[in-house]
Scaffold this active site. Structure first.
Site, mmCIF file in Angstrom:
data_model
loop_
_atom_site.group_PDB
_atom_site.id
_atom_site.type_symbol
_atom_site.label_atom_id
_atom_site.label_comp_id
_atom_site.label_asym_id
_atom_site.label_seq_id
_atom_site.Cartn_x
_atom_site.Cartn_y
_atom_site.Cartn_z
ATOM 1 N N CYS A 123 0.828 -1.202 0.000
ATOM 2 C CA CYS A 123 0.000 0.000 0.000
ATOM 3 C C CYS A 123 0.868 1.262 0.000
ATOM 4 C CB CYS A 123 -0.899 -0.012 1.226
ATOM 5 S SG CYS A 123 -1.771 1.541 1.474
ATOM 6 N N CYS A 340 -7.338 1.109 -5.082
ATOM 7 C CA CYS A 340 -7.119 0.695 -3.698
ATOM 8 C C CYS A 340 -5.629 0.555 -3.424
ATOM 9 C CB CYS A 340 -7.790 -0.655 -3.445
ATOM 10 S SG CYS A 340 -9.553 -0.532 -3.366
HETATM 11 S S1 SF4 Z 1 -4.082 2.693 4.293
HETATM 12 FE FE1 SF4 Z 1 -5.064 0.692 4.645
HETATM 13 S S2 SF4 Z 1 -3.959 -0.750 3.297
HETATM 14 FE FE2 SF4 Z 1 -2.726 1.137 3.468
HETATM 15 S S3 SF4 Z 1 -1.238 0.727 5.123
HETATM 16 FE FE3 SF4 Z 1 -3.041 1.752 6.014
HETATM 17 S S4 SF4 Z 1 -4.364 0.091 6.699
HETATM 18 FE FE4 SF4 Z 1 -2.878 -0.807 5.270
#
Ligand code: SF4
Length: 354
Positions: A123, A340
């Site tokens: 992410c 995402c």
């Molecule tokens: S935004 Fe969501 S997917 Fe990204 S690091 Fe934070 S918890 Fe994990």
């Protein structure tokens, strides 16, 4: 950039506003007028409140900020369906909020924090680290920003997902307060069922959320079926392992009667194998749930690749044959890094992403 700004008006509940107006010696109905101006008329400057006496308008102007977010770069995907906006906070931090227009819906993906402390390896937000929590008003204002835009074409926000930057349950009070504010029947009146909170699985907050028996949808980012694999992708799993997480999920369903959505980013050769699909089906057996699989969106610092359509279909078939409903989500807005896990920006960087 302002370091000691006036209070942000969207940080106030209707009760807070009523109390403030009382201390100013104003009648209670003035608070409701202001509330409806903010959340129904979508006014964002004191001058627009022409239904208020001028001295009160002036007092509002010198007591509150009517804007906590400054819009910057706006990017639109090539299909025109996804729009991402960079929003700078009063302290110079930046967040992103995304509008997705498809299936006759106007869905917003909004942020709950600047950056994120959870460190999920795939992410982009996790890769940039945690900057700070947003206030409830800063969360609310992302929705109002797009609501104003949509109003220009007689459209409305229909759905809101807390899947932007940040882990919403790490900022629990502000997140829930923001939803309460937008849900208020005398204001924006966005029903709780229009909201989805997505969490990596912070068990104490799943338990708290279950006990509050809200109608807000809950999504869990699962992504792996064994602790070893999940801890590699989501470090939070070391603290809240899968077995304990699923107990919390089962308790949630039992207490609320509501279905849980599990999110699964399919990474080629990592978590998209038939064996993994069978393991997942075993984990979720008997649980009122739905699995959303989505081919991984690329980010700069993670080498994993998206699965193929064929492998995604095979994964879905195994789940469905085990009685677990599954949808393959279409990746959207990847060309503008609005998919995402792709949101990342830091206005303090010399080379911001946007
Ligand atoms: S935004 Fe969501 S997917 Fe990204 S690091 Fe934070 S918890 Fe994990």
């Amino acid at each position: 950039m302002s370091t000691n700004p006036l209070p942000l008006i969207y940080d106030l509940s209707l009760e807070d506003l009523t109390q403030t107006l009382q201390t100013w010696g104003e009648p209670a109905y003035r608070a409701l007028q202001i509330w409806q101006g903010l959340y129904i008329q979508l006014w964002n400057t004191p001058e627009q409140f022409t239904n208020l006496p001028l001295p009160l308008r002036d007092r509002l102007a010198t007591s509150f900020r009517f804007s906590g977010l400054t819009p910057g770069a706006v990017l639109q995907s090539s299909d025109g369906e996804t729009i991402k906006t960079l929003l700078t906070l009063h302290d110079g931090r930046a967040i992103e909020a995304v509008l997705m227009r498809y299936d006759e819906r106007n869905t917003l993906c909004i942020s709950s924090q600047a950056g994120c402390a959870m460190g999920c390896v795939f992410c982009a937000t996790g890769q940039m680290g945690f900057k700070r929590h947003l206030t409830s008003g800063e969360i609310v204002e992302q929705v109002l920003y797009y609501a104003r835009k949509l109003k220009q074409t007689d459209e409305r926000v229909t759905n809101i997902v807390l899947m932007g930057m940040g882990e919403p349950f790490h900022n629990y009070e502000a997140t829930i307060a923001a939803i309460d504010r937008l849900n208020h029947p005398q204001g924006a009146n966005l029903g709780e069922r229009r909201f989805t909170i997505s969490t990596v699985g912070l068990i104490p907050f799943i338990q708290r959320f279950a006990s509050e028996k809200r109608q807000i949808n809950l999504a869990i980012s699962l992504h792996a079926a064994t602790d070893e694999e999940r801890s590699n992708l989501l470090p939070v799993n070391k603290r809240y392992p899968i077995s304990e997480l699923l107990i919390a999920c089962r308790d949630y369903v039992e207490q609320t009667g509501r279905r849980i959505t599990f999110e699964w980013a399919l990474i080629n050769g990592v978590n998209d194998t038939p064996e993994t699909a069978h393991q997942l089906a075993n984990l979720l057996k008997g649980l009122l749930c739905h699995v959303n699989v989505i081919p991984l969106n690329p980010t700069q610092k993670f080498a994993g690749q998206a699965t193929t359509r064929t492998r995604a279909e095979a994964f879905k078939t195994i789940l469905e044959k085990s009685g677990i409903p599954c949808t393959i989500r279409i990746r959207r807005g990847i060309d503008i890094q609005a998919g995402c896990g792709q949101l990342a920006t830091d206005a303090n960087q010399s080379n911001p992403v946007l």
